[in-house]
Write an enzyme that holds these catalytic residues in place. Structure first.
Site, short mmCIF file in Angstrom:
data_model
loop_
_atom_site.label_atom_id
_atom_site.label_comp_id
_atom_site.label_asym_id
_atom_site.label_seq_id
_atom_site.Cartn_x
_atom_site.Cartn_y
_atom_site.Cartn_z
N HIS A 167 39.02 25.59 35.66
CA HIS A 167 40.30 24.89 35.77
C HIS A 167 40.94 25.12 37.13
O HIS A 167 41.33 26.22 37.45
CB HIS A 167 41.24 25.33 34.65
CG HIS A 167 41.34 26.82 34.49
ND1 HIS A 167 40.41 27.55 33.78
CD2 HIS A 167 42.25 27.72 34.94
CE1 HIS A 167 40.76 28.83 33.80
NE2 HIS A 167 41.85 28.96 34.49
N LYS A 608 54.25 32.54 38.75
CA LYS A 608 55.10 31.42 38.36
C LYS A 608 56.34 31.91 37.61
O LYS A 608 57.43 31.36 37.75
CB LYS A 608 54.29 30.47 37.49
CG LYS A 608 55.06 29.29 36.91
CD LYS A 608 54.11 28.33 36.26
CE LYS A 608 54.83 27.42 35.30
NZ LYS A 608 55.12 28.04 34.00
#
Length: 969
Positions: A167, A608
């Site tokens: 990914h 994040k």
């Protein structure tokens, strides 16, 4: 000046390669795109290059000169904007393609130049070994007078695994990767003097131009989203084309270098490969138990066919006759067993091979491997009617039962050769094959399985409700109550997951996954499925839920790996594991796993969640606490670093990253993810793959020397508590600033969605997994990859630096002397050195001038001005303070090669950014992205057709910018 001249001399071949490739591309553009496209490309290239030059001159210009430069910059901006705005869509697409192909060529040239520089190091007499190389590592061992005993102790302690993820798969298509690899081969041929005659030169030029022509006429963007099977095949491509040879060759090189200094050293298979491709179910509805078996089946076919090809070559080579050679009794007995096992094939081999024992034995092995390719299990899909243990069919009697059995056979041949004095044959291709079988087994690369913790909790809750074992709703129970129930389940000898239960598809998915793992380990060996990872782990019950499913299917020794991803989870991870290690049921599991525990640390999501500085520091402190916890309970803890790709996801130079890990946290054991988007860059070429793997191996070995004196002096100097206090304070300040903007400002999500191509990014077919965990707009639900990717595209690169400058400024504000302390820490603490050097790189790739163009996409002018100004001010603070700490006048003055690479690329990335903003503006005005199938185009409205064309054009710019900046997610 001398340093600059030396660098220019070293880079001269690279500049020549880039000119050669650029000229060939220019000819291809003229042939297939036309002169209008070529002229537009040149006008944009020259204007953007001059714009960059003016911006650089502005920093040191006088007032009068600054005024003139500002005017020229304004004029150049208007000119570039006009060219882009007045381009018809067809021309725009070809211009975008031109810059994108150029970046693929530049990337190839730079990768090949890395190979060239490595070869120069090796060929130079009395050379200083290249930093991070195996040669440098062994020179260090020798310099430190490491004894043979200590060296062997170190080698035996090493356990390194590089784990490929899917990914995203690749922003670069495989079609482009194979062609750029061919170009690298052509550059190598020219370098090595293979192009000597005029005819050869002409043929070489034709091959180069033909390959670049094909690059020009190949779609850079996938027209359809890849399925998991495509990702599996992509992973196998790197294994087949590069790593099958590169990994054992790395071992051979290491052994050769070691034996010059340590002739008795034995090198175990300490560096292995792993994969998530086909096993990572977290958030991907298209990956399940069938996908895992498909991956293992295809990998098995490929690796066994590799072995058969090698054995066929060896059989042709090993023609020794019994008239001139002797074999050991053990080998003779093995041949006689094969004759009984394969009587018909024995007849086919004929009487001649009866006199050629090695050829005969290898032929028997080749035949048996043919029967081993297809595993014996049922190929029926998983259903609700299953047995708790895996289903088995009788394996054909001639097939190998395991890779260990094959190794035994090959070593019989090797031992016999050695006994007869055939040392070179025993240590040549045969030893190479033995190493490959040790490393790749019958599965090629071991799979990890990953699933979200909530999925296990939901499955347990449904089972408890359906079987009546719990009268309350499991979801509503607090942690102690959950633990009591799980403890009873784990001690209950009965099997709950019996056939015929009326369960939801989601719960059957979990059950069938564990069934498939059991089946795969039975068929391919226990190492084929190496562990089970629980993403978003935040409690002991998360681990025990997975342990329950392992119990149900007899997987009592399958490593369970918690993944701690948020800042809060990193804070709590040691408390959770301390509780686990003392829990009576989990302790039994640990005993089955030889008291070894893997712990995965999430770089992407923690960054994040809390910002780059806080994430980096919390990861550092968490590792120290985990290492101490392992020592307290006498449990070996292996850190699994979920890092890679962009700096905002934990990327950066791997050798420095390894040496920057906290002291006492590696101890020879480490797992590291290799992100899907970096595979072509790091493993697309054989020599580059060797270099990347040796950097990891050398870094881990150096950091794991069992001598505290050496570690303290040369690897992990002790960080005084004062330094750690500094980092805690900086982390706290950076975290507050980051959270205030990203999570506490309700309007920020609107700015992010409008000022970056995050909405358009979802249409780029680079991976099978959805971009969001859920369907709402919250940043919390957005995956870290599109989060970082979007900011990289808009040139803000915000996740990789935001909050750092403000924290540094606040820390120094009332205490100017602290700046000198930070400089000292940078020079003498590998952790902070690696962090600030990565920060320099990411700040260099950010560009506030280009980023400002993206703010024009924000509809609300007040919001646009407020947040863009806040970001720009923080960028400038961060840039100035980082330079003041690391030294120099500009970013990356301490890393000139990288500085030059970024400068070389920026003028060519800029046109793509101008086009991206213009095209996104047009696309959003028409209603946003739209993709049409061929059959839909005939009935589509003109507006929808235009939307589809604009969508494709925007996706091309995304692909081009990713290639230019060499980072995606």
């Amino acid at each position: 000046m001398l340093e600059q001249e030396t660098r220019r001399e070293k880079d001269a071949p690279l500049r020549y390669d880039i000119r050669t490739l650029g000229d060939a591309l220019g000819q291809a553009i003229k042939r297939y795109g036309g002169y209008t496209v070529f002229d537009t490309v040149e006008r944009l290239r020259i204007s953007c290059k001059r714009l960059r030059e003016c911006a650089d001159l502005l920093a040191h210009a006088s007032d009068t000169e600054a005024q003139r430069l500002h005017a020229e910059i304004h004029e150049l901006n208007q000119e570039i904007t006009h060219i882009v705005a007045t381009c018809d869509l067809g021309t725009a697409v070809d211009v975008i393609r031109a810059f994108t192909v150029y970046f693929h060529l530049v990337n190839t040239a730079e990768q090949y130049h890395r190979i060239r520089r490595r070869q120069v190091y090796e060929e130079t007499p009395d050379h200083t070994p290249q930093r991070g190389s195996l040669a440098a590592l062994i020179a260090f061992f020798k310099e430190q007078q490491l004894s043979q005993e200590t060296l062997q102790q170190l080698l035996d302690s090493l356990a390194i695994e590089l784990v490929f993820t899917a990914h995203p798969t690749e922003a670069t298509r495989r079609s482009l990767i194979t062609k750029t690899s061919r170009i690298a081969g052509l550059l190598e041929d020219r370098d090595h003097g293979k192009i000597k005659t005029p005819r050869q030169q002409k043929s070489w030029q034709h091959n180069l131009e033909g390959t670049i022509d094909l690059l020009w006429r190949t779609d850079a963007v996938r027209r359809v989203r890849p399925q998991p099977i495509d990702e599996i095949k992509m992973g196998i491509y790197y294994l087949d084309e590069v790593l099958y040879q590169a990994l054992p060759d790395l071992y051979a090189e290491f052994e050769d270098l070691l034996h010059e200094v340590y002739p008795q050293a034995q090198v175990p298979p300490f560096l292995r490969l792993g994969s998530w491709i086909g096993g990572d179910q977290d958030g991907n509805p298209f990956v399940g138990p069938e996908t895992m078996h498909t991956a293992l089946r295809l990998q098995r076919e490929h690796i066994i066919n590799h072995y058969r090809d090698t054995i066929e070559l060896l059989a042709q080579e090993y023609s020794q006759s019994l008239s001139h050679t002797r074999i050991t009794p053990e080998l003779q007995e093995a041949i006689e067993r094969d004759e009984l096992l394969l009587p018909q094939y024995d007849q086919e081999l004929g009487p001649q091979t009866a006199l050629e024992p090695y050829r005969r034995k290898l032929s028997f092995i080749w035949k048996r491997l043919g029967a081993t390719i297809t595993p014996p299990s049922s190929t029926e899909p998983y259903t609700q009617t299953f047995a708790p243990q895996s289903r088995q069919k009788a394996r054909p009697s001639i097939a190998f039962s395991s890779a260990e059995e094959l190794l035994t056979e090959l070593r019989l041949i090797q031992d016999s050769l050695l006994a007869d004095g055939e040392t070179e044959l025993a240590r040549g291709y045969l030893a190479h094959l033995i190493r490959q079988v040790e490393l790749f087994g019958f599965y090629f690369v071991a799979l990890d399985v990953r699933q979200h913790s909530a999925r296990h909790a939901n499955a347990v809750a449904e089972l408890l409700q359906l079987t009546g074992l719990c009268q309350e709703d499991y979801h509503t129970l607090d942690e102690p109550a959950r633990l009591r129930i799980l403890e009873k389940l784990l001690q209950d000898p009965r099997v709950l997951t019996r056939p015929g239960l009326k369960l939801s598809d989601d719960t059957w998915h979990i059950i069938h996954t564990f069934q498939a793992i059991r089946q795969a380990r039975d068929e391919y060996g226990k190492r084929a499925v190496s562990c089970y990872i629980i993403s978003m782990s935040n409690s002991l019950s998360d681990l025990l839920e997975v342990q329950f499913f392992c119990k149900e299917f007899g997987l009592d020794d399958l490593p369970i790996v918690p993944l701690f991803e948020t800042i809060e989870d990193l804070h709590n991870c040691t408390d959770i594991l301390d509780q686990a290690f003392t829990h009576p049921v989990y302790s039994v599991y640990l005993a089955n796993c030889q008291r070894q525990q893997q712990v995965m640390l999430g770089y992407s999501d923690s960054s994040k969640d809390g910002g780059i500085l806080t994430s980096s520091w919390e990861l550092y402190e968490a590792q120290l606490r985990l290492a101490a916890l392992g020592r307290k309970h006498s449990i070996g803890i292996t850190m699994f670093h979920g890092r890679g790709g962009a700096i905002g996801r934990g990327g950066g130079p791997i050798y420095e990253a390894v040496l920057g890990q906290p002291p006492g946290t590696i101890n020879g054991h480490i797992r590291i993810t290799e992100q899907g988007e970096m595979l072509s860059f790091k493993y697309g070429l054989y020599e580059i793959a060797i270099r990347n793997m040796e950097l990891v191996a050398a870094g881990v070995a150096r950091a794991s020397i069992p001598d505290e004196r050496i570690i303290e002096k040369y690897v992990h100097p002790h960080a005084p508590e004062e330094w750690r206090d500094v980092m805690r304070e900086l982390s706290s300040k950076a975290h507050a600033r980051y959270r205030d903007l990203i999570y506490n400002d309700p309007a920020f999500i609107t700015f992010f969605e409008q000022a970056t191509p995050v909405s358009e990014l979802g249409w780029l077919n680079i991976g099978s997994r959805p971009a969001r965990r859920a369907k709402n707009r919250a940043i919390e639900e957005l995956r870290a990859i599109p989060w970082v990717f979007s900011w990289m595209q808009s040139r803000y690169v915000l996740p990789s630096w935001y909050g750092v400058g403000g924290a540094l400024e606040e820390y120094i504000a009332d205490h100017p002397e602290r700046l000198e302390l930070l400089r000292h820490m940078y020079r003498h603490w590998p952790f902070l050195g690696a962090f600030l050097d990565n920060l320099q790189m990411t700040l260099s790739k950010a560009d506030m001038h280009i980023a400002q163009r993206y703010t024009s996409l924000v509809e609300d002018p007040v919001l646009r001005q407020r947040i863009s100004q806040q970001i720009q001010e923080e960028y400038e603070r961060t840039r100035k303070l980082v330079i003041s700490i690391v030294g120099g006048e500009n970013l990356l003055d301490t890393s000139r090669v990288l500085q030059e690479s970024i400068k070389r690329r920026n003028p060519y990335v800029d046109p793509l950014s101008y086009f991206q903003v213009e095209l996104i503006q047009r696309l959003r005005a028409l209603g946003g992205p739209l993709m049409l199938r061929k059959d839909e185009e005939e009935t589509a409205t003109e507006q929808d057709l235009e939307r589809a064309r604009l969508t494709s054009a925007v996706l091309l710019t995304i692909n081009g910018i990713a290639a230019g900046l060499r980072n995606t997610g």
